[in-house]
Write a protein that holds these residues in place. Structure first.
Motif, mmCIF file in Angstrom:
data_model
loop_
_atom_site.group_PDB
_atom_site.id
_atom_site.type_symbol
_atom_site.label_atom_id
_atom_site.label_comp_id
_atom_site.label_asym_id
_atom_site.label_seq_id
_atom_site.Cartn_x
_atom_site.Cartn_y
_atom_site.Cartn_z
ATOM 1 N N VAL A 44 19.123 -1.487 2.769
ATOM 2 C CA VAL A 44 18.978 -0.060 3.042
ATOM 3 C C VAL A 44 20.151 0.350 3.922
ATOM 4 C CG1 VAL A 44 17.506 1.712 4.062
ATOM 5 C CG2 VAL A 44 16.457 -0.253 2.928
ATOM 6 N N GLU A 45 20.786 1.465 3.560
ATOM 7 C CA GLU A 45 21.913 1.966 4.345
ATOM 8 C C GLU A 45 21.457 2.292 5.763
ATOM 9 O OE1 GLU A 45 24.095 5.190 2.611
ATOM 10 O OE2 GLU A 45 23.929 4.320 0.602
ATOM 11 N N LYS A 46 22.345 2.051 6.715
ATOM 12 C CA LYS A 46 22.029 2.335 8.118
ATOM 13 C C LYS A 46 21.664 3.799 8.327
ATOM 14 C CE LYS A 46 24.671 -1.423 10.052
ATOM 15 N NZ LYS A 46 25.845 -1.856 10.767
ATOM 16 N N MET A 47 22.372 4.697 7.621
ATOM 17 C CA MET A 47 22.078 6.121 7.760
ATOM 18 C C MET A 47 20.626 6.408 7.375
ATOM 19 S SD MET A 47 23.748 9.440 5.915
ATOM 20 C CE MET A 47 22.812 9.300 4.413
ATOM 21 N N HIS A 48 20.155 5.792 6.295
ATOM 22 C CA HIS A 48 18.773 6.014 5.870
ATOM 23 C C HIS A 48 17.782 5.426 6.880
ATOM 24 C CE1 HIS A 48 20.213 6.432 1.438
ATOM 25 N NE2 HIS A 48 20.305 7.568 2.104
ATOM 26 N N LEU A 49 18.125 4.285 7.463
ATOM 27 C CA LEU A 49 17.236 3.689 8.477
ATOM 28 C C LEU A 49 17.168 4.549 9.737
ATOM 29 C CD1 LEU A 49 18.094 -0.114 8.166
ATOM 30 C CD2 LEU A 49 15.993 1.049 7.435
ATOM 31 N N ILE A 50 18.312 5.055 10.166
ATOM 32 C CA ILE A 50 18.346 5.911 11.358
ATOM 33 C C ILE A 50 17.559 7.195 11.103
ATOM 34 C CG2 ILE A 50 19.875 7.329 12.801
ATOM 35 C CD1 ILE A 50 21.994 5.042 12.369
ATOM 36 N N THR A 51 17.805 7.795 9.937
ATOM 37 C CA THR A 51 17.084 9.012 9.576
ATOM 38 C C THR A 51 15.590 8.752 9.482
ATOM 39 O OG1 THR A 51 19.022 9.847 8.406
ATOM 40 C CG2 THR A 51 16.917 10.840 7.850
ATOM 41 N N ALA A 52 15.219 7.615 8.895
ATOM 42 C CA ALA A 52 13.797 7.263 8.781
ATOM 43 C C ALA A 52 13.160 7.111 10.162
ATOM 44 C CB ALA A 52 13.622 5.981 7.971
ATOM 45 N N ALA A 53 13.854 6.447 11.068
ATOM 46 C CA ALA A 53 13.313 6.270 12.420
ATOM 47 C C ALA A 53 13.130 7.626 13.104
ATOM 48 C CB ALA A 53 14.233 5.375 13.244
ATOM 49 N N LEU A 54 14.141 8.492 12.979
ATOM 50 C CA LEU A 54 14.043 9.812 13.616
ATOM 51 C C LEU A 54 12.957 10.675 12.996
ATOM 52 C CD1 LEU A 54 17.799 10.662 14.245
ATOM 53 C CD2 LEU A 54 16.026 10.340 15.967
ATOM 54 N N ILE A 55 12.841 10.643 11.676
ATOM 55 C CA ILE A 55 11.803 11.469 11.042
ATOM 56 C C ILE A 55 10.418 10.938 11.380
ATOM 57 C CG2 ILE A 55 11.713 10.344 8.770
ATOM 58 C CD1 ILE A 55 11.511 14.085 9.248
ATOM 59 N N ALA A 95 5.318 16.507 6.974
ATOM 60 C CA ALA A 95 4.610 15.365 6.369
ATOM 61 C C ALA A 95 5.287 14.960 5.055
ATOM 62 C CB ALA A 95 3.144 15.721 6.135
ATOM 63 N N VAL A 96 5.694 15.936 4.265
ATOM 64 C CA VAL A 96 6.392 15.652 3.007
ATOM 65 C C VAL A 96 7.731 14.963 3.295
ATOM 66 C CG1 VAL A 96 7.581 16.748 1.057
ATOM 67 C CG2 VAL A 96 5.240 17.423 1.637
ATOM 68 N N ALA A 97 8.456 15.420 4.291
ATOM 69 C CA ALA A 97 9.743 14.808 4.644
ATOM 70 C C ALA A 97 9.560 13.363 5.100
ATOM 71 C CB ALA A 97 10.448 15.617 5.721
ATOM 72 N N ILE A 98 8.512 13.107 5.862
ATOM 73 C CA ILE A 98 8.229 11.737 6.286
ATOM 74 C C ILE A 98 7.959 10.866 5.067
ATOM 75 C CG2 ILE A 98 6.553 10.261 7.482
ATOM 76 C CD1 ILE A 98 6.259 12.579 9.549
ATOM 77 N N ASP A 153 20.510 11.241 -1.271
ATOM 78 C CA ASP A 153 20.557 11.391 0.183
ATOM 79 C C ASP A 153 19.856 12.676 0.635
ATOM 80 O OD1 ASP A 153 21.932 9.018 0.438
ATOM 81 O OD2 ASP A 153 23.891 9.950 0.676
ATOM 82 N N LEU A 154 19.926 13.720 -0.196
ATOM 83 C CA LEU A 154 19.304 15.006 0.149
ATOM 84 C C LEU A 154 17.842 15.114 -0.274
ATOM 85 C CD1 LEU A 154 22.031 17.700 -0.564
ATOM 86 C CD2 LEU A 154 21.137 16.956 1.628
ATOM 87 N N PHE A 155 17.336 14.128 -0.989
ATOM 88 C CA PHE A 155 15.972 14.145 -1.517
ATOM 89 C C PHE A 155 14.924 14.572 -0.480
ATOM 90 C CE2 PHE A 155 12.214 11.290 -2.205
ATOM 91 C CZ PHE A 155 11.649 11.957 -3.279
ATOM 92 N N PRO A 156 14.850 13.949 0.700
ATOM 93 C CA PRO A 156 13.843 14.382 1.685
ATOM 94 C C PRO A 156 14.052 15.812 2.180
ATOM 95 C CG PRO A 156 14.640 12.198 2.233
ATOM 96 C CD PRO A 156 15.538 12.739 1.157
ATOM 97 N N VAL A 157 15.310 16.225 2.342
ATOM 98 C CA VAL A 157 15.604 17.575 2.830
ATOM 99 C C VAL A 157 15.176 18.623 1.803
ATOM 100 C CG1 VAL A 157 17.445 19.143 3.572
ATOM 101 C CG2 VAL A 157 17.513 16.744 4.247
ATOM 102 N N ILE A 158 15.472 18.349 0.549
ATOM 103 C CA ILE A 158 15.100 19.285 -0.520
ATOM 104 C C ILE A 158 13.579 19.410 -0.609
ATOM 105 C CG2 ILE A 158 15.131 19.660 -3.021
ATOM 106 C CD1 ILE A 158 17.987 18.368 -2.941
ATOM 107 N N LEU A 159 12.877 18.276 -0.554
ATOM 108 C CA LEU A 159 11.411 18.325 -0.600
ATOM 109 C C LEU A 159 10.841 19.008 0.636
ATOM 110 C CD1 LEU A 159 10.398 14.907 -2.202
ATOM 111 C CD2 LEU A 159 10.596 17.158 -3.277
#
Length: 185
Positions: A47-58, A27-30, A6-12
């Protein structure tokens, strides 16, 4: 392991920011978020809803950050995610038969009705507070401080909140355990 996933994009994002700049990090986070969603879909066929929401926002806020070369948009993302969760938790009191926290944890925990309501209200308050804290740091401090707060501050606040929640719930768990022990005697 799921926690790290879950933290993978934030860490990168954090690493890319420290090595380059906010725009490269965005760009890396996207890209990392898209990989996360794709991997989740391939592995679980959902795909978990949280990941979809986060993906849409990012995609939207990160895209606007890159398109307008303005870091303000990416700084709003944690706030919008937290406030979105607060609204979902709040709305669950009016949609469906029980609050979302009870739907998520009801199988694992047996709590009195008032405790479920209080727990939900605590999460709603926490999510709104985390959103405001993010904005405060984003608009009061420099980008370096905000990036550190995004990873360590928000994560730390969440861990402290979960610990305090556990302490609050412990007395109800002990009551249940002692009731179960009396029934088995």
């Amino acid at each position: 392991m799921k926690f790290l996933f879950d933290l993978f994009p934030v860490i990168l994002f954090f690493i890319a920011y420290k090595l380059y700049d906010i725009y490269t990090a965005t760009a890396v986070a996207i890209a990392a978020t898209m990989v996360q969603v794709f991997y989740s879909y391939v592995k679980h066929r959902r795909v978990e809803k949280m990941h979809l929401i986060t993906a849409a926002l990012i995609l939207v806020l990160g895209g606007m950050t890159l398109a307008f070369h303005d870091e303000t948009f990416i700084k709003w993302k944690p706030t919008l995610v937290n406030w979105g969760f607060a609204l979902v938790f709040w709305g669950s009191h009016y949609i469906g038969d029980k609050p979302i926290i009870r739907r998520m944890l009801g199988e694992a925990l047996t709590l009195p009705e008032h405790v479920w309501t209080r727990l939900s209200m605590l999460w709603i308050t926490f999510f709104f507070f985390a959103g405001f804290a993010n904005l405060f740091v984003a608009y009061t401090f420099d980008t370096d401080t905000w990036v550190n707060f995004k990873l360590f501050g928000l994560l730390g606040l969440t861990m402290i909140f979960i610990l305090l929640q556990g302490l609050y719930l412990a007395k109800y768990m002990e009551e249940k355990d002692s009731t179960d022990n009396r029934e088995n005697s």
